[in-house]
Design a protein around this motif. Structure first.
Motif, PDB file in Angstrom:
ATOM      1  N   LEU A 166       0.827  -1.207   0.000  1.00 29.82           N
ATOM      2  CA  LEU A 166       0.000   0.000   0.000  1.00 29.82           C
ATOM      3  C   LEU A 166       0.864   1.260   0.000  1.00 29.82           C
ATOM      4  CD1 LEU A 166      -2.856   1.152   0.134  1.00 29.82           C
ATOM      5  CD2 LEU A 166      -2.738   1.012   2.628  1.00 29.82           C
ATOM      6  N   ALA A 167       1.981   1.229   0.770  1.00 32.08           N
ATOM      7  CA  ALA A 167       2.873   2.383   0.792  1.00 32.08           C
ATOM      8  C   ALA A 167       3.528   2.597  -0.569  1.00 32.08           C
ATOM      9  CB  ALA A 167       3.936   2.190   1.875  1.00 32.08           C
ATOM     10  N   THR A 168       3.915   1.486  -1.222  1.00 34.04           N
ATOM     11  CA  THR A 168       4.515   1.609  -2.556  1.00 34.04           C
ATOM     12  C   THR A 168       3.523   2.196  -3.551  1.00 34.04           C
ATOM     13  OG1 THR A 168       5.941  -0.303  -2.091  1.00 34.04           O
ATOM     14  CG2 THR A 168       5.658   0.335  -4.396  1.00 34.04           C
ATOM     15  N   ALA A 169       2.267   1.684  -3.480  1.00 33.42           N
ATOM     16  CA  ALA A 169       1.229   2.217  -4.370  1.00 33.42           C
ATOM     17  C   ALA A 169       0.985   3.699  -4.090  1.00 33.42           C
ATOM     18  CB  ALA A 169      -0.061   1.424  -4.205  1.00 33.42           C
ATOM     19  N   ILE A 172       3.844   5.674  -5.614  1.00 29.10           N
ATOM     20  CA  ILE A 172       3.677   5.790  -7.067  1.00 29.10           C
ATOM     21  C   ILE A 172       2.581   6.803  -7.396  1.00 29.10           C
ATOM     22  CG2 ILE A 172       3.009   4.544  -9.151  1.00 29.10           C
ATOM     23  CD1 ILE A 172       4.304   2.055  -7.930  1.00 29.10           C
ATOM     24  N   ALA A 173       1.469   6.711  -6.637  1.00 30.69           N
ATOM     25  CA  ALA A 173       0.382   7.673  -6.873  1.00 30.69           C
ATOM     26  C   ALA A 173       0.830   9.094  -6.548  1.00 30.69           C
ATOM     27  CB  ALA A 173      -0.838   7.297  -6.030  1.00 30.69           C
ATOM     28  N   GLY A 174       1.674   9.228  -5.487  1.00 26.84           N
ATOM     29  CA  GLY A 174       2.187  10.554  -5.161  1.00 26.84           C
ATOM     30  C   GLY A 174       3.068  11.121  -6.260  1.00 26.84           C
ATOM     31  N   LEU A 175       3.935  10.256  -6.833  1.00 27.09           N
ATOM     32  CA  LEU A 175       4.764  10.704  -7.949  1.00 27.09           C
ATOM     33  C   LEU A 175       3.906  11.080  -9.152  1.00 27.09           C
ATOM     34  CD1 LEU A 175       7.680   8.109  -7.731  1.00 27.09           C
ATOM     35  CD2 LEU A 175       7.702  10.508  -7.012  1.00 27.09           C
ATOM     36  N   PHE A 176       2.848  10.289  -9.370  1.00 24.89           N
ATOM     37  CA  PHE A 176       1.928  10.625 -10.467  1.00 24.89           C
ATOM     38  C   PHE A 176       1.239  11.965 -10.184  1.00 24.89           C
ATOM     39  CE2 PHE A 176      -2.409  10.534 -12.185  1.00 24.89           C
ATOM     40  CZ  PHE A 176      -2.124  10.416 -13.541  1.00 24.89           C
ATOM     41  N   ALA A 177       0.850  12.181  -8.903  1.00 26.64           N
ATOM     42  CA  ALA A 177       0.213  13.461  -8.554  1.00 26.64           C
ATOM     43  C   ALA A 177       1.188  14.610  -8.758  1.00 26.64           C
ATOM     44  CB  ALA A 177      -0.272  13.426  -7.106  1.00 26.64           C
ATOM     45  N   LEU A 178       2.471  14.387  -8.397  1.00 31.76           N
ATOM     46  CA  LEU A 178       3.474  15.428  -8.613  1.00 31.76           C
ATOM     47  C   LEU A 178       3.633  15.731 -10.096  1.00 31.76           C
ATOM     48  CD1 LEU A 178       5.688  17.290  -7.569  1.00 31.76           C
ATOM     49  CD2 LEU A 178       7.259  15.345  -7.642  1.00 31.76           C
TER      50      LEU A 178
END
Length: 469
Positions: A166-169, A172-178
């Protein structure tokens, strides 16, 4: 730092002074903050739910074994623990220990000496030794009535794997949001910068005297920036129109007032040089005063036209009706029409309600009726009628028209009627400003003046948007 590095260092500062960049950066930061906050809440919620479910399972198993210990004794409970560790359900994750009242091992898969100090209230995570390996487990201890200890636990490796996934996902979602925030910032900055730069460049060219310049507009776009560009271009069209009007008025004054001013000066010069008696001098002065009054009326008319075109004479519009204005104007001109041998008739087929300045609208209609009587000639018939009409888009309009059966105007001259100082019949008194004033008043009210051949005669129609109370 050398001189070539100074502009490079100042470049980010200049970029940050841009309001568009700051707004775009704020927008991107809010998107990123919202996404990261949402991901953190999801992670914490899922982790909390998993730990609570695990603790509830341990409590249920503990209650079941404690109840069995109380009713069936230690040996039956030990057998039940053995079956539980061999039933094939989470057997590699379950941890159980049952001790005797004096602390010796009775059943389970944990060694007594491998246990850390345990609290008897609630479940908690502890490092324990399971065989030859060390693990972290959720442990729940319970002291039985006879002093025996029952410990249940669950290996947290699987739970930690879920949390890690879940932390990895989330990362990844945070990098996508950035990435999304950066792309949104760039796109927002580009769109805002494009429109603002276009406005700035156009204003700079206009300030340089190029009044024909306009902001490039894309027909395919219909957003706020496109509407702003269209409104800006409309404003520039209006400014150019007013400037053209000022130029035309200046040229017209210079051309049309030179003759009466020259005539006035010659009369005064003649009176100064050759007037032999007081009567001749008074006649010359009277003629000069008449010319001055005539020039004053022309200037007043030009001033009223300029004020109407610029909107400075605009009073708050109130509900009016062509029917009422037309009746008053016709009543005012009945005696003059009779004196000039003209038949003046009034027809109110519709009240024709509108919003406007009554004095300006009445003045415009006075000019049209006065022209009809003057140019219609003796024996002519002048009709005034108010009615409801429809424009090209089908919208309701209020209209009043004035029609005479006089000589009218040539078809090729209809397009130029209404220009300042234009006179089709110079032998008649006037200055050619009446219809120009009417056109300016109608434009001020958002309406139009139409001139049509009546065969015989001429029809002038004044049309405004219809007002519905």
């Amino acid at each position: 730092m050398n001189r070539t590095d100074a502009p490079r260092a100042a470049q980010p500062l200049r970029l940050w002074r841009s309001a568009g960049l700051r707004l775009a950066a704020l927008f991107g930061f809010l998107v990123l903050l919202t996404m990261l906050t949402t991901l953190a809440l999801v992670y914490l919620q899922v982790s909390t739910v998993l730990h609570r479910n695990l603790e509830r399972q341990l409590q249920q198993a503990q209650q079941r074994l404690a109840l069995q210990y109380a009713h069936e004794g230690p040996q039956a409970t030990a057998q039940a623990i053995g079956h539980m560790l061999q039933d094939g359900r989470d057997t590699d994750l379950e941890l159980v220990l049952l001790t005797t009242p004096d602390g010796r091992f009775l059943a389970g898969n944990l060694a007594v000496q491998a246990l850390p100090p345990l609290a008897l209230i609630g479940a908690s995570a502890h490092p324990v030794a399971l065989g030859s390996q060390g693990i972290t487990a959720q442990l729940l201890a319970h002291r039985l009535p006879d002093g025996a200890m029952l410990v249940l636990g669950h290996d947290l490796r699987e739970l930690r794997d879920i949390e890690s996934t879940l932390a990895t996902a989330s990362l990844i979602a945070g990098l996508f949001a950035l990435s999304l925030a950066l792309v949104s910032t760039w796109f927002f900055r580009r769109e805002l910068g494009r429109s603002v730069d276009a406005l700035h460049q156009t204003m700079a060219r206009i300030a340089g005297g190029q009044l024909h310049e306009r902001v490039p507009a894309q027909a395919a776009r219909d957003d706020e920036f496109a509407r702003l560009e269209q409104d800006f271009n409309h404003m520039l069209d209006r400014i150019e129109q007013l400037m053209a009007g000022v130029t035309h008025v200046s040229d017209a004054i210079a051309h049309n007032l030179r003759t009466p001013l020259t005539r006035l000066r010659l009369r005064l010069q003649h009176a100064h040089d050759g007037a032999a008696d007081a009567a001749a001098l008074r006649a010359a002065l009277g003629s000069a005063m008449h010319d001055i009054d005539d020039l004053s009326r022309v200037l007043d008319k030009l001033l009223s036209i300029a004020q109407a075109e610029s909107g400075t004479r605009r009073a708050p519009f109130t509900p009016q009706a062509w029917g009422e204005i037309g009746a008053d104007v016709v009543e005012l001109y009945e005696d003059l029409a009779e004196h000039e041998g003209v038949t003046l008739t009034w027809e109110c087929t519709h009240p024709a309600p509108l919003l406007g300045d009554r004095s300006l609208l009445a003045g415009a209609l006075v000019n049209v009726v006065d022209n009809a009587i003057k140019y219609g000639g003796r024996g002519a018939s002048v009709r005034v009628q108010s009615r409801s009409a429809r424009d090209a888009d089908g919208a309701a309009c209020s209209e009043i028209w004035v029609q005479d059966d006089g000589p009218g105007a040539p078809p090729e001259a209809l397009a130029t009627l209404g220009e300042r100082f234009l006179r089709l019949r110079p032998e008649l008194p006037g200055h050619g400003l009446g219809l120009a004033s009417v056109r300016a008043v109608m434009q001020l009210h958002g309406g139009s003046m139409r001139l049509e051949p009546a065969r015989p005669g001429l029809r002038v129609a004044l049309r405004l948007p219809q007002h519905t109370p």
